[in-house]
Design an enzyme around this catalytic site. Structure first.
Site, mmCIF file in Angstrom:
data_model
loop_
_atom_site.group_PDB
_atom_site.id
_atom_site.type_symbol
_atom_site.label_atom_id
_atom_site.label_comp_id
_atom_site.label_asym_id
_atom_site.label_seq_id
_atom_site.Cartn_x
_atom_site.Cartn_y
_atom_site.Cartn_z
ATOM 1 C CD GLU A 23 -4.498 27.292 10.903
ATOM 2 O OE1 GLU A 23 -3.422 26.657 11.155
ATOM 3 O OE2 GLU A 23 -5.132 27.693 11.881
ATOM 4 C CG ASP A 57 -2.089 23.851 10.719
ATOM 5 O OD1 ASP A 57 -1.483 24.848 10.641
ATOM 6 O OD2 ASP A 57 -3.006 23.612 11.630
ATOM 7 C CB ILE A 61 2.892 26.646 12.721
ATOM 8 C CG1 ILE A 61 3.919 27.491 11.946
ATOM 9 C CG2 ILE A 61 3.108 26.453 14.198
ATOM 10 C CD1 ILE A 61 4.652 28.576 12.720
ATOM 11 C CG ASP A 62 -1.960 21.586 14.403
ATOM 12 O OD1 ASP A 62 -3.016 22.342 14.337
ATOM 13 O OD2 ASP A 62 -1.935 20.410 15.026
ATOM 14 C CB THR A 90 -0.506 29.225 15.758
ATOM 15 O OG1 THR A 90 -0.550 28.485 14.408
ATOM 16 C CG2 THR A 90 0.061 30.552 15.643
ATOM 17 C CG ASP A 132 -6.630 21.930 12.992
ATOM 18 O OD1 ASP A 132 -5.412 22.417 12.800
ATOM 19 O OD2 ASP A 132 -7.580 22.541 12.838
#
Ligand code: LIP
Length: 297
Positions: free
Chosen positions: A71, A95, A97-98, A100, A228
């Site tokens: 990402e 990703d 940190i999905d 955030t 994602d």
């Protein structure tokens, strides 16, 4: 499964490492440095960037010939494109940190999402929420697991119509009317079906995992990126759920193909009524969807 076991082993190992970094930062988030991306609702922190680099360097060491899409590196690139589908190089789609926004606000639905995509098909998926200690993983043909328990979790109930469905839907981070209006109109039509309840967890990867578990009945969103949904895609399919694009796709071996770069997702959990019952639910959501124009990944 055995073909992919080395990939899974490395993905699980680095998900644990990423999880420790995320958890530590989550507990000390008063000192977070937050930057805005497209707007005030689109955030990135130094932890997102750091975790992406940690995941990439671990996987690059193990698989030097593979490609890496994340990402934060795509967001900071000139083209903003993933390059997925340009050739058949196995590609890790990450990703860091999905969720955030959840991370920044201390809302514990936060996960690292790691997938291996081969020929545009996600074949390995790991989603780890280190705050709630929830680890989901799947490999194509090998089933899905939640903390090593096979998914979906019992009981597998029927889902004859939308009226008994607990669904997930997200608003996303775009606020311009061309995007928000059709989304809100779709949301209205789906809620008015009527559905039993709507949840916005704030993480596409975790929404997919909750559908895989059977905790949520279905999930749809426009605007998601490949990072994602790539890992959750394997997890939901291997748990017997249906994963599809908004428009009906081609079928391969009886299963609709899923276009990972189309910026949309629609999925339904495994139901006691079988594939036909789940497919009916997909069609009843499709009737209510208003298309939203996004540039492809
Ligand atoms: C988020 C998604 C969420 C979606 C947001 C965003 P991030 O990912 O998982 O479901 O609604 O628009 O894309 O930015 O937290 O990695």
């Amino acid at each position: 499964m055995s073909n992919y076991s080395t990939y899974l082993t490395e993905a699980l190992a680095v998900a644990r490492t990423a999880g420790s970094i995320i958890k530590e930062a989550f507990l000390n988030r008063a000192s977070l440095h937050i930057d805005l991306k497209a707007n005030d609702a689109d955030l990135v922190t130094q932890v997102d960037r750091n975790v992406e680099q940690v995941v990439f360097s671990h996987l690059r060491k193990a698989f030097p010939d593979h490609r890496f899409v994340g990402e934060e590196s795509v967001s900071e690139s000139e083209t903003k494109r993933t390059g997925l589908g340009s050739d058949d190089t196995p590609t890790w789609v990450v990703d860091p940190i999905d969720g955030t926004t959840n991370f920044v606000h201390g809302f514990p639905f936060v996960a690292v999402s790691i997938a291996l995509v081969i020929n545009n098909v996600p074949v390995v998926g790991v989603v780890y929420n280190p705050i709630m200690e929830e680890l989901y993983h799947a490999v194509i043909g090998g089933g899905s697991y939640f903390n090593n328990t096979p998914l979906p979790l019992p009981p597998i109930k029927p889902l004859p119509s939308l009226t008994t469905a607990l669904i997930a839907a997200e608003y996303g981070s775009d606020r311009v009317p061309e995007i928000l209006d059709p989304k809100m109109s779709t949301m209205h039509k789906v809620i008015a079906a009527p559905v039993r309840g709507v949840r916005s967890v704030g993480s596409a990867a975790l929404n997919l995992c909750y559908v895989a578990r059977g905790t949520l009945d279905l999930y749809w969103e426009a605007g998601v990126h490949a990072w994602d949904v790539a890992a959750g895609a394997v997890i939901v399919r291997e748990a017997g759920g249906i994963l599809a694009n908004w428009k009906q796709g081609e079928r391969q071996d009886g299963v609709e193909t899923y276009d990972l770069c189309a910026r949309e997702v629609l999925c339904v959990r495994k139901t006691a009524g079988g594939v036909e019952e789940a497919q009916k639910i997909i069609e009843s959501i499709r009737q209510r969807l208003e298309s939203v124009e996004y540039a492809r990944d």
